[in-house]
Write a protein that holds these residues in place. Structure first.
Motif, PDB file in Angstrom:
ATOM      1  N   GLY A   1       0.779  -1.219   0.000  1.00  0.00           N
ATOM      2  CA  GLY A   1       0.000   0.000   0.000  1.00  0.00           C
ATOM      3  C   GLY A   1       0.815   1.274   0.000  1.00  0.00           C
ATOM      4  N   GLN A   2       2.166   1.167   0.008  1.00  0.00           N
ATOM      5  CA  GLN A   2       3.029   2.342   0.086  1.00  0.00           C
ATOM      6  C   GLN A   2       4.108   2.295  -0.996  1.00  0.00           C
ATOM      7  OE1 GLN A   2       4.074   3.501   4.309  1.00  0.00           O
ATOM      8  NE2 GLN A   2       3.363   1.415   4.707  1.00  0.00           N
ATOM      9  N   PRO A   3       3.752   2.536  -2.243  1.00  0.00           N
ATOM     10  CA  PRO A   3       4.763   2.490  -3.309  1.00  0.00           C
ATOM     11  C   PRO A   3       5.898   3.487  -3.083  1.00  0.00           C
ATOM     12  CG  PRO A   3       2.681   3.434  -4.107  1.00  0.00           C
ATOM     13  CD  PRO A   3       2.405   2.841  -2.761  1.00  0.00           C
ATOM     14  N   GLY A   4       5.587   4.646  -2.513  1.00  0.00           N
ATOM     15  CA  GLY A   4       6.622   5.641  -2.277  1.00  0.00           C
ATOM     16  C   GLY A   4       7.631   5.245  -1.229  1.00  0.00           C
ATOM     17  N   GLU A   5       7.293   4.228  -0.408  1.00  0.00           N
ATOM     18  CA  GLU A   5       8.188   3.764   0.659  1.00  0.00           C
ATOM     19  C   GLU A   5       8.811   2.408   0.317  1.00  0.00           C
ATOM     20  OE1 GLU A   5       8.876   5.645   3.296  1.00  0.00           O
ATOM     21  OE2 GLU A   5       7.578   7.167   2.400  1.00  0.00           O
ATOM     22  N   SER A   6       8.631   1.959  -0.903  1.00  0.00           N
ATOM     23  CA  SER A   6       9.093   0.626  -1.303  1.00  0.00           C
ATOM     24  C   SER A   6      10.413   0.719  -2.063  1.00  0.00           C
ATOM     25  CB  SER A   6       8.036  -0.064  -2.161  1.00  0.00           C
ATOM     26  OG  SER A   6       6.849  -0.282  -1.408  1.00  0.00           O
ATOM     27  N   GLU A   7      11.454   0.115  -1.491  1.00  0.00           N
ATOM     28  CA  GLU A   7      12.790   0.180  -2.082  1.00  0.00           C
ATOM     29  C   GLU A   7      12.846  -0.476  -3.463  1.00  0.00           C
ATOM     30  OE1 GLU A   7      16.879   1.230  -2.211  1.00  0.00           O
ATOM     31  OE2 GLU A   7      15.146   1.944  -1.056  1.00  0.00           O
ATOM     32  N   LEU A   8      12.006  -1.470  -3.699  1.00  0.00           N
ATOM     33  CA  LEU A   8      11.971  -2.104  -5.018  1.00  0.00           C
ATOM     34  C   LEU A   8      11.727  -1.064  -6.103  1.00  0.00           C
ATOM     35  CD1 LEU A   8      11.861  -4.650  -6.824  1.00  0.00           C
ATOM     36  CD2 LEU A   8       9.404  -4.755  -6.332  1.00  0.00           C
ATOM     37  N   LEU A   9      10.764  -0.191  -5.883  1.00  0.00           N
ATOM     38  CA  LEU A   9      10.467   0.854  -6.861  1.00  0.00           C
ATOM     39  C   LEU A   9      11.603   1.869  -6.969  1.00  0.00           C
ATOM     40  CD1 LEU A   9       6.698   1.875  -6.611  1.00  0.00           C
ATOM     41  CD2 LEU A   9       7.932   1.018  -8.599  1.00  0.00           C
ATOM     42  N   HIS A  10      12.171   2.240  -5.825  1.00  0.00           N
ATOM     43  CA  HIS A  10      13.279   3.200  -5.849  1.00  0.00           C
ATOM     44  C   HIS A  10      14.423   2.676  -6.713  1.00  0.00           C
ATOM     45  CE1 HIS A  10      11.153   5.555  -3.042  1.00  0.00           C
ATOM     46  NE2 HIS A  10      11.504   4.920  -1.925  1.00  0.00           N
ATOM     47  N   ARG A  11      14.705   1.376  -6.605  1.00  0.00           N
ATOM     48  CA  ARG A  11      15.804   0.790  -7.384  1.00  0.00           C
ATOM     49  C   ARG A  11      15.459   0.717  -8.864  1.00  0.00           C
ATOM     50  NH1 ARG A  11      20.774   0.012  -4.600  1.00  0.00           N
ATOM     51  NH2 ARG A  11      20.231  -0.180  -2.388  1.00  0.00           N
TER      52      ARG A  11
ATOM     53  N   ASP B   1       6.182  -0.936 -17.290  1.00  0.00           N
ATOM     54  CA  ASP B   1       6.266  -2.061 -16.358  1.00  0.00           C
ATOM     55  C   ASP B   1       6.519  -1.577 -14.929  1.00  0.00           C
ATOM     56  OD1 ASP B   1       5.765  -4.073 -18.185  1.00  0.00           O
ATOM     57  OD2 ASP B   1       7.861  -4.284 -18.749  1.00  0.00           O
ATOM     58  N   ILE B   2       7.331  -0.525 -14.807  1.00  0.00           N
ATOM     59  CA  ILE B   2       7.546   0.050 -13.486  1.00  0.00           C
ATOM     60  C   ILE B   2       6.229   0.587 -12.936  1.00  0.00           C
ATOM     61  CG2 ILE B   2       8.719   1.883 -12.200  1.00  0.00           C
ATOM     62  CD1 ILE B   2      11.063   1.616 -14.118  1.00  0.00           C
ATOM     63  N   ALA B   3       5.416   1.196 -13.816  1.00  0.00           N
ATOM     64  CA  ALA B   3       4.108   1.706 -13.396  1.00  0.00           C
ATOM     65  C   ALA B   3       3.209   0.563 -12.919  1.00  0.00           C
ATOM     66  CB  ALA B   3       3.452   2.468 -14.544  1.00  0.00           C
ATOM     67  N   ARG B   4       3.308  -0.587 -13.557  1.00  0.00           N
ATOM     68  CA  ARG B   4       2.515  -1.752 -13.128  1.00  0.00           C
ATOM     69  C   ARG B   4       2.941  -2.205 -11.738  1.00  0.00           C
ATOM     70  NH1 ARG B   4       3.693  -6.234 -16.528  1.00  0.00           N
ATOM     71  NH2 ARG B   4       1.812  -7.269 -15.776  1.00  0.00           N
ATOM     72  N   VAL B   5       4.243  -2.193 -11.482  1.00  0.00           N
ATOM     73  CA  VAL B   5       4.734  -2.565 -10.153  1.00  0.00           C
ATOM     74  C   VAL B   5       4.194  -1.588  -9.109  1.00  0.00           C
ATOM     75  CG1 VAL B   5       6.781  -2.844  -8.705  1.00  0.00           C
ATOM     76  CG2 VAL B   5       6.812  -3.679 -11.059  1.00  0.00           C
ATOM     77  N   ALA B   6       4.183  -0.309  -9.447  1.00  0.00           N
ATOM     78  CA  ALA B   6       3.683   0.701  -8.515  1.00  0.00           C
ATOM     79  C   ALA B   6       2.196   0.482  -8.217  1.00  0.00           C
ATOM     80  CB  ALA B   6       3.908   2.099  -9.087  1.00  0.00           C
ATOM     81  N   ARG B   7       1.406   0.189  -9.257  1.00  0.00           N
ATOM     82  CA  ARG B   7      -0.021  -0.062  -9.043  1.00  0.00           C
ATOM     83  C   ARG B   7      -0.246  -1.312  -8.199  1.00  0.00           C
ATOM     84  NH1 ARG B   7      -0.434   0.940 -14.616  1.00  0.00           N
ATOM     85  NH2 ARG B   7      -1.182  -1.175 -15.026  1.00  0.00           N
ATOM     86  N   TRP B   8       0.586  -2.311  -8.414  1.00  0.00           N
ATOM     87  CA  TRP B   8       0.489  -3.550  -7.624  1.00  0.00           C
ATOM     88  C   TRP B   8       0.736  -3.281  -6.141  1.00  0.00           C
ATOM     89  CZ3 TRP B   8       5.025  -6.236  -5.614  1.00  0.00           C
ATOM     90  CH2 TRP B   8       4.695  -7.439  -4.973  1.00  0.00           C
ATOM     91  N   ILE B   9       1.774  -2.528  -5.850  1.00  0.00           N
ATOM     92  CA  ILE B   9       2.083  -2.216  -4.452  1.00  0.00           C
ATOM     93  C   ILE B   9       0.969  -1.368  -3.844  1.00  0.00           C
ATOM     94  CG2 ILE B   9       3.695  -1.037  -2.896  1.00  0.00           C
ATOM     95  CD1 ILE B   9       5.926  -1.719  -4.883  1.00  0.00           C
TER      96      ILE B   9
END
Length: 303
Positions: free
Chosen positions: A70-80, A101-109
C-alpha cells in the motif's frame, strides 16, 4: 445509434475493464524472470533478496522490506527500478525496466501487493535459462557462467555498480566485457592460469574475489569457470573468444619454479626482475599475452 459508435463504446468498455483489473504478483512474475532472477534467486542472491517467489519478495533482504504493501513511495523495489536509489536495477542496465512495467509494479504495491492465484502447474514452471542447478547444465558457453558473474561480481564490476566506476575498469556484465581487454585482459582463452579472473576467485591471487566474501564461490562454480576458460571462453553462441594478443596482464601468485607462476610457464627473456625473488615467494607479474596465450613478462617483483 450507429454501428461504429456501438463498436467504439464496446472497445472503450473493454479498455476500462482491463485498465482497472487488479495486478498480482503472478502477473508480474514474467517481469522479474526477465530482469531480476539472474541475480536475485537461490542461496547466492545479493543481500538474501530472492524474487523467484512471492514469499521471497515479501520477506525482503537482509536490510529489510523492499515492498511495503500500500506504500509504493516507501518501497525500495520501486526506488531501485526508477534509479531513485543506487545502484539502479537491474545491474546490467541500461536498458532498464520499461516505464510502463515500473508503473505496473507501482499499481500492484498501491493495491496491497496481492499474490494472486498460484497453481501447482505454475509452481512447476522451469527456471529461466541459466538458473538450472550446475549438475543439470551441459556445455561451457557463456550462458552457463553468466549467472555466477552476475550474482557475485557485477554488483561492483559494472557501470552501474555499488562502487561507482568498476574497479580497474573491469566490467563483468556481458561476454564482450568479460573477454575484452579494457585496462587489462582478465581472461586468456584456453589458459585459466593466465586468467586473472580465475586466479582471483580461487584465491591464488590476493585479494580473493568476490570482495564481499566469504562466502566465496564454491568448488563447483570455480570448476565451471575453469572449464569455460579452458574451452576457449565461448560466448552465448558457442563461438570461442579471440586471443587478446598483445593485451596487458597483471598476475599475482607464487613462484613454483624458474620461471613459472603457480605452474604457469613464464617467458622472462628481456624482463626486469627485481629483488631476486625465490621459489615460493608471492609475486606480481606484469606482461603481455602472446599469440598462443603465453605470458611475456616485462616486470616481476615480490609483493
Amino acid at each position: 445509434m450507429s454501428l461504429s459508435r456501438v463498436a467504439a463504446l464496446v472497445l472503450f468498455s473493454l479498455f476500462s475493464l482491463n485498465a482497472g483489473a487488479q495486478i498480482t504478483y503472478q502477473d508480474l512474475k514474467p517481469l522479474f524472470q526477465d530482469h531480476c532472477l539472474m541475480c536475485h534467486s537461490g542461496p547466492g542472491a545479493p543481500l538474501g533478496l530472492s524474487l523467484d517467489s512471492y514469499q521471497g519478495l515479501m520477506d525482503g533482504s537482509s536490510r529489510g522490506a523492499v515492498v511495503k504493501s500500500g506504500q509504493p513511495g516507501e518501497s525500495e523495489l520501486l526506488h531501485r527500478l526508477r534509479g531513485e536509489s543506487q545502484p539502479r536495477m537491474p545491474l546490467t542496465g541500461p536498458p532498464w525496466v520499461p516505464e510502463e512495467d515500473i508503473a505496473r509494479v507501482a499499481r500492484w504495491i498501491e493495491a496491497g501487493a496481492p499474490e494472486g492465484n498460484s497453481t501447482g502447474a505454475a509452481a512447476a514452471e522451469p527456471a529461466p535459462a541459466g538458473l538450472a542447478p550446475l549438475a543439470e547444465r551441459s556445455g561451457e558457453s557463456f550462458e552457463h557462467v553468466a549467472p555466477i558473474l552476475l550474482q557475485r561480481c557485477a554488483k561492483c564490476h559494472s557501470d552501474n555498480g555499488i562502487m561507482g566506476r568498476p574497479p580497474e575498469g573491469l566490467r563483468l556484465s556481458s561476454w564482450e566485457q568479460v573477454v575484452g581487454t579494457g585496462e587489462r585482459a582478465a581472461v586468456v582463452p584456453g589458459v585459466p592460469r593466465a586468467s586473472e579472473l580465475w586466479r582471483r576467485v580461487t584465491g591464488i591471487a590476493r585479494p580473493r574475489m568476490p570482495f564481499d566474501g566469504p562466502p566465496y564461490l564454491d568448488d563447483a562454480q570455480i570448476a565451471l569457470l575453469e572449464r569455460w576458460i579452458a574451452a576457449g571462453a565461448p560466448g552465448p553462441d558457442g563461438r570461442k573468444a579471440p586471443m587478446p594478443t598483445g593485451a596487458e596482464v597483471r598476475l599475482h601468485g607464487r613462484l613454483t619454479g624458474r620461471w613459472s607462476l603457480d605452474g604457469l610457464p613464464l617467458d622472462v627473456s628481456g624482463a626486469r626482475i627485481r629483488k631476486n625473488p625465490r621459489v615460493g615467494d608471492y609475486v606480481e607479474v606484469r606482461g603481455h599475452v602472446g599469440r598462443d596465450g603465453s605470458i611475456r613478462v616485462e616486470r616481476l617483483r615480490p609483493r
